[in-house]
Design a protein around this motif. Structure first.
Motif, short mmCIF file in Angstrom:
data_model
loop_
_atom_site.label_atom_id
_atom_site.label_comp_id
_atom_site.label_asym_id
_atom_site.label_seq_id
_atom_site.Cartn_x
_atom_site.Cartn_y
_atom_site.Cartn_z
N ALA A 19 0.75 -1.24 0.02
CA ALA A 19 -0.05 0.17 0.04
C ALA A 19 0.97 1.29 -0.11
CB ALA A 19 -0.97 0.08 1.12
N LEU A 22 2.42 1.49 -3.61
CA LEU A 22 1.82 2.16 -4.57
C LEU A 22 1.21 3.65 -4.35
CD1 LEU A 22 -0.18 -1.08 -5.18
CD2 LEU A 22 1.57 -0.05 -6.57
N ALA A 23 0.98 3.80 -2.89
CA ALA A 23 0.05 5.42 -2.79
C ALA A 23 1.20 6.21 -2.57
CB ALA A 23 -1.05 4.79 -1.56
N SER A 101 -4.95 10.13 5.53
CA SER A 101 -5.07 9.65 3.92
C SER A 101 -6.53 9.81 3.50
CB SER A 101 -4.76 8.53 3.93
OG SER A 101 -5.54 7.25 4.54
N LEU A 105 -5.90 11.65 0.19
CA LEU A 105 -5.46 10.51 -1.20
C LEU A 105 -6.43 11.03 -2.40
CD1 LEU A 105 -5.30 7.07 0.49
CD2 LEU A 105 -3.57 8.13 -0.97
N PRO A 106 -5.94 10.73 -3.45
CA PRO A 106 -4.67 10.36 -3.74
C PRO A 106 -3.43 11.51 -3.43
CG PRO A 106 -5.95 10.70 -5.69
CD PRO A 106 -6.76 11.04 -4.53
N TYR A 197 -5.95 -0.56 -3.54
CA TYR A 197 -5.50 0.47 -4.48
C TYR A 197 -6.13 0.84 -5.58
CZ TYR A 197 -2.29 3.35 -6.95
OH TYR A 197 -1.39 4.47 -7.71
N LYS A 198 -6.38 -0.26 -6.47
CA LYS A 198 -7.07 -0.36 -7.82
C LYS A 198 -8.51 0.12 -7.66
CE LYS A 198 -7.26 -1.16 -12.32
NZ LYS A 198 -6.42 -0.37 -13.15
N LEU A 201 -9.20 3.30 -3.55
CA LEU A 201 -7.82 3.91 -3.18
C LEU A 201 -8.09 4.81 -1.77
CD1 LEU A 201 -4.97 4.90 -3.40
CD2 LEU A 201 -5.65 6.76 -4.86
N ILE A 204 -7.44 2.69 1.43
CA ILE A 204 -6.48 1.55 1.54
C ILE A 204 -5.72 1.84 2.65
CG2 ILE A 204 -4.62 3.55 0.58
CD1 ILE A 204 -3.75 0.96 -1.13
#
Length: 225
Positions: A19, A22-23, A101, A105-106, A197-198, A201, A204
């Motif tokens: 996580a 990716l993030a 987050s 996020l993102p 994540y996909k 998000l 996450i």
């Protein structure tokens, strides 16, 4: 399969590492080795995204491990265990990361403060998990880094297939049954983090504090003898 503490922690480590990678633009939160590689790559490439978090990951990790040991010795001096306090500290750090987050996020493709702080909170929490292994979970298979476990697993498999009479096949089989579920749980955590994540998000980093609640419930289910 019995859902014990080791499996929860290894799933959590795989999840958090994937996580964060990716993030938070290539940050490894569960172990610091990968950050040296990604930091080096970022310094020589045109994309410097996440460089600050990777640069501070090792000092943050070291500071947290030092703090854990310092706190543990304070508990020892008053004849108490630091175990519950450290698990609660992990939950607090994961919760703070999750709250930040949810709002940010993102994360944008630069070294913004929200991504940096979230990353450092995750690194700090995983540093505690690494340190607690050396203090309280001494007989458990490591849950945060799979390199040593994979090496030991392959050595044990080779020994099991050998004809050497001095091999303690019962001990080797027991270690095999201990290591393999941990590795599977770590890999499953990685896969689940990638899926979240996909497709979700924003949520996450909600998973780690939930996993810590489950870990706290199972906190006594580890090898003590």
């Amino acid at each position: 399969m019995n859902l014990n503490l080791s499996k929860i922690l290894s799933f959590n480590a795989g999840y958090v590492d994937t996580a964060s990678f990716l993030a938070i633009h290539g940050l490894f939160a569960a172990h610091v080795t990968g950050n040296f590689v990604t930091l080096g790559a970022a310094l020589v490439s045109d994309n410097h995204t996440g460089t600050m978090a990777k640069l501070f990951a090792l000092p943050m990790f070291c500071l947290m491990v030092f703090s854990v040991r310092f706190i543990d010795l304070k508990f020892v001096n008053i004849q108490k265990s630091s175990y519950h306090f450290l698990l609660q500290s992990m939950f607090l750090l994961f919760t703070l990361a999750a709250v930040i987050s949810l709002f940010y996020l993102p994360f944008p493709d630069d070294d913004n403060w929200a991504a940096f702080i979230t990353g450092m909170l995750l690194v700090g929490a995983m540093a505690i998990q690494n340190a607690v292994h050396r203090i309280h979970w001494l007989k458990e298979t490591p849950t945060t880094v799979m390199t040593g476990s994979t090496t030991q697993l392959m050595i044990d498999v080779a020994d099991l297939f050998s004809k050497r009479p001095e091999n303690n096949r019962g001990q080797l089989s027991a270690r095999f049954r201990s290591i393999l579920p941990t590795m599977f749980s770590f890999a499953l955590g990685c896969a689940v983090a990638a899926i979240v994540y996909k497709f979700a998000l924003i949520w996450i980093f909600i998973v780690p504090p939930v996993l810590m609640l489950l870990a706290y419930w199972k906190k006594e289910q580890y090898k003590k003898d």
